[in-house]
Write a protein that holds these residues in place. Structure first.
Motif, PDB file in Angstrom:
ATOM      1  N   UNK A   1       0.817  -1.219   0.000  1.00 60.03           N
ATOM      2  CA  UNK A   1       0.000   0.000   0.000  1.00 60.03           C
ATOM      3  C   UNK A   1       0.849   1.267   0.000  1.00 60.03           C
ATOM      4  N   UNK A   2       2.157   1.124   0.015  1.00 54.53           N
ATOM      5  CA  UNK A   2       3.129   2.215  -0.005  1.00 54.53           C
ATOM      6  C   UNK A   2       3.011   3.151   1.199  1.00 54.53           C
ATOM      7  N   UNK A   3       2.448   2.634   2.290  1.00 52.97           N
ATOM      8  CA  UNK A   3       2.450   3.395   3.540  1.00 52.97           C
ATOM      9  C   UNK A   3       3.870   3.384   4.108  1.00 52.97           C
ATOM     10  N   UNK A   4       4.569   2.283   3.875  1.00 52.06           N
ATOM     11  CA  UNK A   4       5.969   2.170   4.295  1.00 52.06           C
ATOM     12  C   UNK A   4       6.801   1.663   3.128  1.00 52.06           C
ATOM     13  N   UNK A   5       8.086   1.947   3.183  1.00 47.79           N
ATOM     14  CA  UNK A   5       9.027   1.381   2.226  1.00 47.79           C
ATOM     15  C   UNK A   5       9.924   0.416   2.976  1.00 47.79           C
ATOM     16  N   UNK A   6      10.514  -0.498   2.269  1.00 45.70           N
ATOM     17  CA  UNK A   6      11.385  -1.500   2.902  1.00 45.70           C
ATOM     18  C   UNK A   6      12.704  -1.559   2.156  1.00 45.70           C
ATOM     19  N   UNK A   7      13.788  -1.495   2.903  1.00 48.28           N
ATOM     20  CA  UNK A   7      15.123  -1.663   2.349  1.00 48.28           C
ATOM     21  C   UNK A   7      15.675  -2.972   2.890  1.00 48.28           C
TER      22      UNK A   7
END
Length: 146
Positions: free
Chosen positions: A100-106
């Motif tokens: 949902x692109x509320x958070x990004x993940x690296x």
């Protein structure tokens, strides 16, 4: 002589079984994404409830070793267990908060050189038909809600 042959065979097959079940660790750093609402509190962010439920599922399935928020930064980190980088990428891509692109993940592969995590495992075991899982608490300080 028989004992020597047995020990050699056990060592060979033991190492093969270990390699088959080998696990790598991956560090995932979560940050606010494009759909993060600046004026909305953390708990009210849309999509985070699904993210937390997903992480709990990974924890129950022994794919998440630990996680939490960094105190001095606006990021959270988790340590995943996965057999390969592609499996770790898949786990991250299936996260509802990331989708949902509320958070990004690296995602980064973590070359662990020292850890007690290699000896600690959590496995779900169904105690009866009314429960889908049961966790044996290995660390009493865990905040995992059952």
């Amino acid at each position: 002589m028989r004992l020597t042959i047995f020990l050699v065979v056990a060592a060979i097959f033991g190492n093969a079984a270990f390699a088959e079940n080998a696990t790598d660790y991956y560090l995932v750093q979560y940050s606010p994404g494009d759909n993060w609402q600046e004026r909305t509190g953390y708990a009210e962010q849309p999509g985070l409830a699904g993210h937390h439920g997903y992480l709990q599922k990974l924890h129950i399935n022994d794919q998440l070793a630990m996680g939490g928020k960094l105190r001095d930064k606006d990021v959270s980190v988790v340590v995943l267990r996965a057999a390969s980088l592609s499996q770790a990428k898949q786990l991250v891509s299936e996260d509802p908060g990331v989708q949902s692109q509320v958070i990004t993940a690296e995602l980064s592969r973590w070359e662990v050189s020292m850890s007690s995590l290699r000896m600690v495992r959590r496995k779900a075991t169904p105690p009866d038909e009314t429960q889908s899982y049961h966790l044996k608490r290995i660390d009493p300080g865990s905040q995992l809600k059952q």
